[in-house]
Structures are given as C-alpha cells and as structure tokens.
Design an enzyme around this catalytic site. Structure first.
Site, mmCIF file in Angstrom:
data_model
loop_
_atom_site.group_PDB
_atom_site.id
_atom_site.type_symbol
_atom_site.label_atom_id
_atom_site.label_comp_id
_atom_site.label_asym_id
_atom_site.label_seq_id
_atom_site.Cartn_x
_atom_site.Cartn_y
_atom_site.Cartn_z
ATOM 1 N N CYS A 6 -29.157 3.008 -34.327
ATOM 2 C CA CYS A 6 -29.618 4.342 -34.008
ATOM 3 C C CYS A 6 -31.139 4.352 -34.090
ATOM 4 O O CYS A 6 -31.767 3.369 -34.447
ATOM 5 C CB CYS A 6 -29.033 5.346 -34.988
ATOM 6 S SG CYS A 6 -27.256 5.223 -35.149
ATOM 7 N N ARG A 31 -31.736 2.635 -26.976
ATOM 8 C CA ARG A 31 -31.019 1.885 -28.011
ATOM 9 C C ARG A 31 -29.540 2.219 -28.024
ATOM 10 O O ARG A 31 -28.748 1.513 -28.651
ATOM 11 C CB ARG A 31 -31.644 2.177 -29.368
ATOM 12 C CG ARG A 31 -33.085 1.706 -29.458
ATOM 13 C CD ARG A 31 -33.834 2.410 -30.557
ATOM 14 N NE ARG A 31 -33.525 1.922 -31.877
ATOM 15 C CZ ARG A 31 -34.232 0.982 -32.500
ATOM 16 N NH1 ARG A 31 -35.247 0.424 -31.900
ATOM 17 N NH2 ARG A 31 -33.913 0.609 -33.710
ATOM 18 N N TRP A 81 -25.530 6.573 -33.004
ATOM 19 C CA TRP A 81 -24.463 5.848 -32.305
ATOM 20 C C TRP A 81 -23.319 5.732 -33.300
ATOM 21 O O TRP A 81 -23.408 5.019 -34.292
ATOM 22 C CB TRP A 81 -24.964 4.472 -31.881
ATOM 23 C CG TRP A 81 -24.188 3.792 -30.775
ATOM 24 C CD1 TRP A 81 -24.578 3.649 -29.479
ATOM 25 C CD2 TRP A 81 -22.931 3.118 -30.877
ATOM 26 N NE1 TRP A 81 -23.632 2.936 -28.771
ATOM 27 C CE2 TRP A 81 -22.611 2.600 -29.604
ATOM 28 C CE3 TRP A 81 -22.026 2.902 -31.921
ATOM 29 C CZ2 TRP A 81 -21.431 1.892 -29.343
ATOM 30 C CZ3 TRP A 81 -20.849 2.208 -31.662
ATOM 31 C CH2 TRP A 81 -20.572 1.717 -30.389
ATOM 32 N N ASN A 107 -30.314 5.114 -40.890
ATOM 33 C CA ASN A 107 -29.757 4.013 -40.106
ATOM 34 C C ASN A 107 -29.135 3.024 -41.066
ATOM 35 O O ASN A 107 -29.702 2.752 -42.132
ATOM 36 C CB ASN A 107 -30.839 3.274 -39.317
ATOM 37 C CG ASN A 107 -31.273 4.009 -38.084
ATOM 38 O OD1 ASN A 107 -30.741 5.063 -37.753
ATOM 39 N ND2 ASN A 107 -32.257 3.468 -37.396
ATOM 40 N N GLY A 108 -28.026 2.426 -40.696
ATOM 41 C CA GLY A 108 -27.382 1.424 -41.514
ATOM 42 C C GLY A 108 -25.994 1.851 -41.910
ATOM 43 O O GLY A 108 -25.333 2.640 -41.220
ATOM 44 N N GLU A 483 -22.970 -16.295 -19.113
ATOM 45 C CA GLU A 483 -23.906 -15.177 -19.112
ATOM 46 C C GLU A 483 -23.618 -14.229 -17.951
ATOM 47 O O GLU A 483 -23.704 -13.004 -18.100
ATOM 48 C CB GLU A 483 -25.343 -15.701 -19.052
ATOM 49 C CG GLU A 483 -26.418 -14.626 -18.980
ATOM 50 C CD GLU A 483 -26.465 -13.702 -20.173
ATOM 51 O OE1 GLU A 483 -27.132 -12.662 -20.077
ATOM 52 O OE2 GLU A 483 -25.838 -13.997 -21.222
ATOM 53 N N LYS A 487 -22.684 -10.220 -18.345
ATOM 54 C CA LYS A 487 -23.421 -9.136 -17.693
ATOM 55 C C LYS A 487 -22.474 -8.227 -16.919
ATOM 56 O O LYS A 487 -22.602 -7.002 -16.942
ATOM 57 C CB LYS A 487 -24.472 -9.707 -16.739
ATOM 58 C CG LYS A 487 -25.711 -10.218 -17.419
ATOM 59 C CD LYS A 487 -26.486 -9.095 -18.078
ATOM 60 C CE LYS A 487 -27.287 -9.620 -19.258
ATOM 61 N NZ LYS A 487 -26.493 -9.923 -20.448
ATOM 62 N N GLU A 490 -20.514 -6.050 -19.323
ATOM 63 C CA GLU A 490 -21.346 -5.078 -20.031
ATOM 64 C C GLU A 490 -21.618 -3.829 -19.204
ATOM 65 O O GLU A 490 -21.597 -2.709 -19.739
ATOM 66 C CB GLU A 490 -22.688 -5.714 -20.419
ATOM 67 C CG GLU A 490 -22.625 -6.663 -21.587
ATOM 68 C CD GLU A 490 -23.977 -7.276 -21.882
ATOM 69 O OE1 GLU A 490 -24.402 -7.230 -23.044
ATOM 70 O OE2 GLU A 490 -24.618 -7.810 -20.962
ATOM 71 N N HIS A 506 -5.731 -26.100 -16.305
ATOM 72 C CA HIS A 506 -5.094 -26.045 -17.618
ATOM 73 C C HIS A 506 -4.717 -24.625 -18.022
ATOM 74 O O HIS A 506 -4.511 -24.357 -19.213
ATOM 75 C CB HIS A 506 -6.007 -26.682 -18.667
ATOM 76 C CG HIS A 506 -6.316 -28.115 -18.408
ATOM 77 N ND1 HIS A 506 -5.366 -29.106 -18.507
ATOM 78 C CD2 HIS A 506 -7.459 -28.733 -18.011
ATOM 79 C CE1 HIS A 506 -5.904 -30.275 -18.202
ATOM 80 N NE2 HIS A 506 -7.181 -30.080 -17.891
ATOM 81 N N LYS A 602 -28.531 -1.339 -27.980
ATOM 82 C CA LYS A 602 -29.469 -2.416 -27.649
ATOM 83 C C LYS A 602 -29.461 -3.512 -28.693
ATOM 84 O O LYS A 602 -29.569 -4.687 -28.369
ATOM 85 C CB LYS A 602 -30.877 -1.837 -27.499
ATOM 86 C CG LYS A 602 -31.916 -2.865 -27.064
ATOM 87 C CD LYS A 602 -31.579 -3.465 -25.708
ATOM 88 C CE LYS A 602 -32.590 -4.503 -25.285
ATOM 89 N NZ LYS A 602 -32.105 -5.262 -24.123
#
Length: 607
Positions: A6, A31, A81, A107-108, A483, A487, A490, A506, A602
C-alpha cells in the site's frame, strides 16, 4: 490483516495538507490499491477522517465536500490493498483510537493482532474495523493515557507488535507527527515547504531534494527539528540521499498508458546503462568495484519477473564461465540448501520484497556473501547486502514489470562478464567480444520494437477469442517463454503456460487442438523444428519470435552481422519486446487496464 505494498504519505506543512496528500496518493496509485483515505487535523483540534472505496479521484471529491472545521497543514494518507478484511470504507486507512485523538496509517502486517485485539477489547476498547492495523491506534491510546507523550507512546506500542510495519501517527490534541518502521519501507524528508513521510520517494519528489530512510527500529518525530530514535534511544539522523528523479518522470506523457511508455523506453535505458558500465566490464573493474567475496557457485534469488531475470543472469555465469548455478524461488527458500562457496544474487526491482528479505534470513548465514541487484539502491534488500548493483531503470509505474526486466538482465550480465574476467575464468579478449555484443543491445531492442509494432496487432486479431496460450523455448529461450507467459497472465487474465519445447510430448501436447496459440521463442535451436511440427500436426497456431522468416522477425539473428561474443549462449533479450507488446495488445483489446491489473500490486511487502 494489513497491506500489500500500500502507499503511505504524511505532511506537516504551512497552509493546507490536503492538496499535498491527495497529489502524493495519486502518484502512489500505481502500487495497486482498492481504497484510499486521509486523516487531517482540523483547526478545532479534532481530525477529519475521509475514506473512499475506489480511486483517489473519488477521495478528492469527498475531501472537497468536507464541511466541518477548517483543515490544517497536518495530515496522513493511505492507499490500501486488502489482504484480510473486506474492501469497505470502514476497513480503509487511516484508523482512529476510541477518543478520535490518534490517527494511524499502516503498511505491513501485525502478526499478533488477534491476541492484541482480544486484550484491548477486554480493557474496553471498541474496534471499528476488521483489519490488524487498528490495534496500533488503541495500543498508542493506552500508552498515551499514562505517558502523555506521543513519541514514547509509539515506542511502547511498537514493542508489543510482531510482524512488519511502516507507521505514520498524528495526535490531534498536540499537532504532533511520528513515523516508525520495521521490515517495511519508509522515508522522511524536509524542505522549505514542510516535512513529509512516505513509502515511495516518487510521491513527494516535487517538493523535496533529499530524503532519509528509516531502518528497522527507527521512530522519528517530525518537528521543527527531526527527533530521530533507534531502538528507543535518541540518535543522529542518517545521512540524506539525493532524490533520484522528479515526479515528472512518473508522468506518461503522450503514451496511452505507462506500460507502453516503459516498453518504448527500453532501448534508451539499455544504452544509458551500457554507457555507464561498458568501460568497466572487460577489464574486470566493474566486479572488483563491488568488493564481493570469492565464490565457486552462484544462486539467484527472486520472485516473478525478477526471478526470470535472475535465471538469465545465472545462465550467463554458467554458459560463459562454467560456474554451477541454481535459481531459488524466494517464497520456497526454506527448502533450499546452498553448497559451500555459493554467492547469492538477490534480485528485486523495489528492493522491499518481503519474500526476498525472509529468504535472506534463511540463506545468507550459510552463503559466501550477498550481492543485491535492484532498482532501488536505498532499499531494505540493498541495506542487507555487502554489494549493491543499481539497475538504473528509472521509475516504473506499470505493475507488470517491463523495463526493469531488461535493466536487470543487462546489468546482471555485465556484472557476470566482469566477474568472470576478474576471477580468471575467461580472458580479456573473450570478455571484450562479449562486451561488444552487449553494445548491440540498444539497437536490437529498437529493431524489435519497430518490427513488433507492425506485426503484433494483426496476430492478436487472430487469437483474440482463445482462452489459453502455450509458450515454448529451447535452451536460453525457455526463460523468455516463461516471462512471456507471465506477462500474458498478469494483464490479460488469460491462461498461459510455458514449457521447454522438448517437454511437449511428455504431457503438455494434450493441450493442443485446432487453433491453440503456441508462441515460440526461436533462438535458432535446430531441435525446435520437430517440436513445432508436433504442434502444427495437431492444428495448433504456431507464432514464432525469431530471425528472418519468423512470424515476428524481431530477434537479432535477422540483422546482417552475426553475434561474435556468444550473447546467444545466455539468451535473445530482444525477444522480450514482442512478448510484452503481445500481452499488452491482447489486454487492451479485451478492455482491460494494463497498468493496474486486478489482484496485483507493484511490489509485495508481506509474505
């Protein structure tokens, strides 16, 4: 429970705090968050707590409609968040104590919040939310009643907490502002405008030139002079760091979205990084400047895109220098046993990833040493490391990492080549050839951009209605396929899986039927031909990213001069550009926000 990267901001300024808080919260939107709020002390020594589910724009409207006592220049703000507790106005930050005197943004995660809540409720405290953060308000309230001093009360309250926190606390009665940090990032800054606290320097970059970072155990009062304490004892404030950019760098300019901007920036970023590093690679001085310990093995540690970048870097160490390597998923590090002489390369674009920090608790004591590879050299991971490699990508706003991947790979491979020559594993002539190849990356990335922008939209037209995608590669192409699949997942929310192409027979070949999109990173491995024949024979739609003749001819092999140094041994970096553009184009066609994908933030600062 608490928060997943956050955003926190606090202001102590002349005039009104609201415009500063709202501007900073807007800059923190990237974020990831689902609610936002401010708590601003009023001229009658009460607090206006205004919270909103949704975007900061809605909160701005609500603040403008405030009709109570005039707002002062002291306030705190937060974007949340949710990780526990519904997305409601009541669960949004900031929170207050029973009296309304104390306001807190956090935050946390407070791991012992349930026990503390039971204790506080038994003592008569009434809770107004379901979140862990509210216990902090009531703990401070209890201690303030006995001590009468906010700084001492925050210190006493944090001694009861277990977990992680970045806190900003206001006392409406006295107009005081205190910040505290433990395992969660927080910085303070002072300027002619006033004092600020935030979890991200970009939020306040318009108003400050330098900042100071809180380390674990720091509690700071922002007054006419900073009152800095560490583990309960008064101490000198740490040395200030220069603000690395202005908030203008956070604007998207003429681009439709930040992801487009950041993809387009990649050739220029590559050129800037290489301008700085190239003179120090082939003679080994880049590695020697890090003063890293001797090593026999390399372990790359990361999550998501940073882990993928680490795997590319590990391949450079292995393929070019014969160094044994291992890649470690940070969230699974407890299962990892490092061999003696293993040097850890910890990759985190934010440098605040909780999984990385917890993994280091387990791995670092048995390692040969730690090198941090991060886009934030003032971060928690960087402070843990003996040596820090700054990726120098500049601020990245899009949640799905693009330019930071490219920056991490280029920086990491440059370090790898320099380490190999400095430790006698390759000679200077070989290192010079490898460095010449690295110099070509800006042009290769630029070519990939130009080619892909012309070809990718038409390909997306053909596969827009497909619900699942397969990404394939061989050798150094596998991690780029991984990657690309990441993407796509996401930002388009479509199913995507990656495999080494040889694994098709396989099991995964069962997924292929008529029209299944199969995206292939073709780095010239001759074995790919038979794998692609297997796909085509079952009706799959093969999309190749490679050299001349490929569906998307974006890889350097299509250029006239072959690679001489062996860059192809660690991977076709430019292949990531069409993969990024493909994911973005598909998501846009589906009407999705490519900068703020659902359920993601983020940087993840809780485990």
């Amino acid at each position: 429970m608490g928060t997943l990267m956050c955003g926190i901001v606090a202001a102590r300024v002349d005039g009104g705090a609201a415009p500063y808080l709202l501007r900073a919260l807007t800059l923190l939107e990237y974020r990831g968050y689902d609610s936002a709020g401010v708590a601003i002390v009023t001229e009658d020594a009460s607090t206006a707590v205004i919270r909103s589910v949704g975007r900061v724009g809605g909160l701005t409207t609500d603040v403008a409609a405030w009709s109570g006592a005039p707002l002062t220049g002291l306030g705190i703000g937060h974007t949340r968040w949710a990780t526990h507790g519904a997305v409601t106005t009541g669960n949004a930050h900031p929170h207050r104590d029973c009296t309304g005197r104390i306001s807190v943004a956090h935050n946390g995660i407070i791991e012992n919040h349930r026990a503390l809540r039971q204790e506080l409720e038994a003592d008569g405290h009434a809770f107004a939310s379901d979140v862990d953060s509210e216990v902090v308000c009531h703990l401070i309230e209890d201690h303030l009643e006995s001590s009468g001093d906010l700084l001492r009360s925050v210190h006493a309250a944090t001694r009861r907490l277990e977990g992680s926190w970045a806190l900003v606390v206001t006392d409406a009665d006295t107009g005081r502002l205190v910040a505290a940090a433990h395992h969660s990032p927080l910085i303070v800054a002072s300027s002619a405008i006033g004092d600020f606290v935030t979890s991200d320097i970009g939020a306040i970059a318009d108003w400050v030139d330098e900042y100071r970072t809180l380390v674990d155990g720091d509690i700071v009062e922002l007054a006419d002079e900073l009152v800095w304490t560490r583990d309960g004892q008064r101490t000198a404030a740490p040395q200030a760091a220069l603000c690395p950019f202005t908030s203008a760098a956070l604007e998207r300019g003429s681009h439709a979205d930040y992801m487009a901007k950041e993809i387009d920036e990649q050739p220029a970023i590559a050129a800037r990084i290489l301008d700085d590093l190239v003179p120090h690679i082939a003679d080994g001085s880049l590695w020697r400047s890090l003063e890293a310990p001797a090593f026999e093995r390399i372990a790359v540690l990361g999550c998501g895109t940073s882990l993928n970048a680490g795997r590319v870097i590990a391949r450079a160490f292995g393929a070019l220098g014969g160094i044994p390597t291992v890649s470690v998923v940070a969230s699974e590090a407890s299962e990892t046993i490092l061999d003696p002489g293993t040097l850890i390369l910890a990759l985190s674009q934010s440098g605040e990833t909780a999984d990385i920090l917890r993994a280091l608790d387990q791995l670092e004591p048995v390692s040969a040493g730690l090198v941090a590879v991060t886009n934030n050299p003032a971060s928690s991971v960087a402070r843990r490391a003996a040596s820090v490699v700054d990726c120098n990508a500049g601020p990245e706003i899009g949640v799905a990492a693009t330019k930071t991947f490219v920056a991490q790979v280029i920086t990491g491979v440059a370090v790898a080549v320099s380490a190999l020559v400095a430790t006698g594993r390759i000679d200077r002539s070989r290192a010079a050839d490898l460095t010449d190849d690295l110099r070509r990356l800006p042009d290769l990335l630029a070519q990939a951009l130009e080619v892909s922008k012309g070809v990718v939209p038409g390909i997306v037209d053909e596969v827009l209605d497909r619900s699942g995608f397969i990404f394939l590669g061989r050798g150094p192409g596998v991690v780029f396929a991984e990657e690309g699949a990441l993407k796509l997942k996401e930002i388009s929310y479509r199913w995507a899986e990656h495999y080494p192409a040889g694994e098709l027979k396989h099991g995964p070949l069962a997924l292929v039927d008529q029209g299944t999109p199969v995206i292939v990173v073709d780095n010239g491995d001759p074995r790919l031909a038979s794998n692609l024949s297997e796909v085509a024979a079952r009706g799959g739609r093969v999309i190749t990213i490679g050299g001349a003749g490929s569906t998307i001819p974006a890889v350097g092999m299509s250029m006239s001069r072959p690679l001489v140094g062996g860059m192809d041994r660690w991977g076709p970096l430019e292949a990531v550009v069409p993969l990024q553009l493909f994911a973005r184009e598909l998501a846009l066609r589906l009407g999705l926000d490519v900068d703020k994908p659902r359920n993601l933030a983020k940087s993840v600062t809780v485990e």
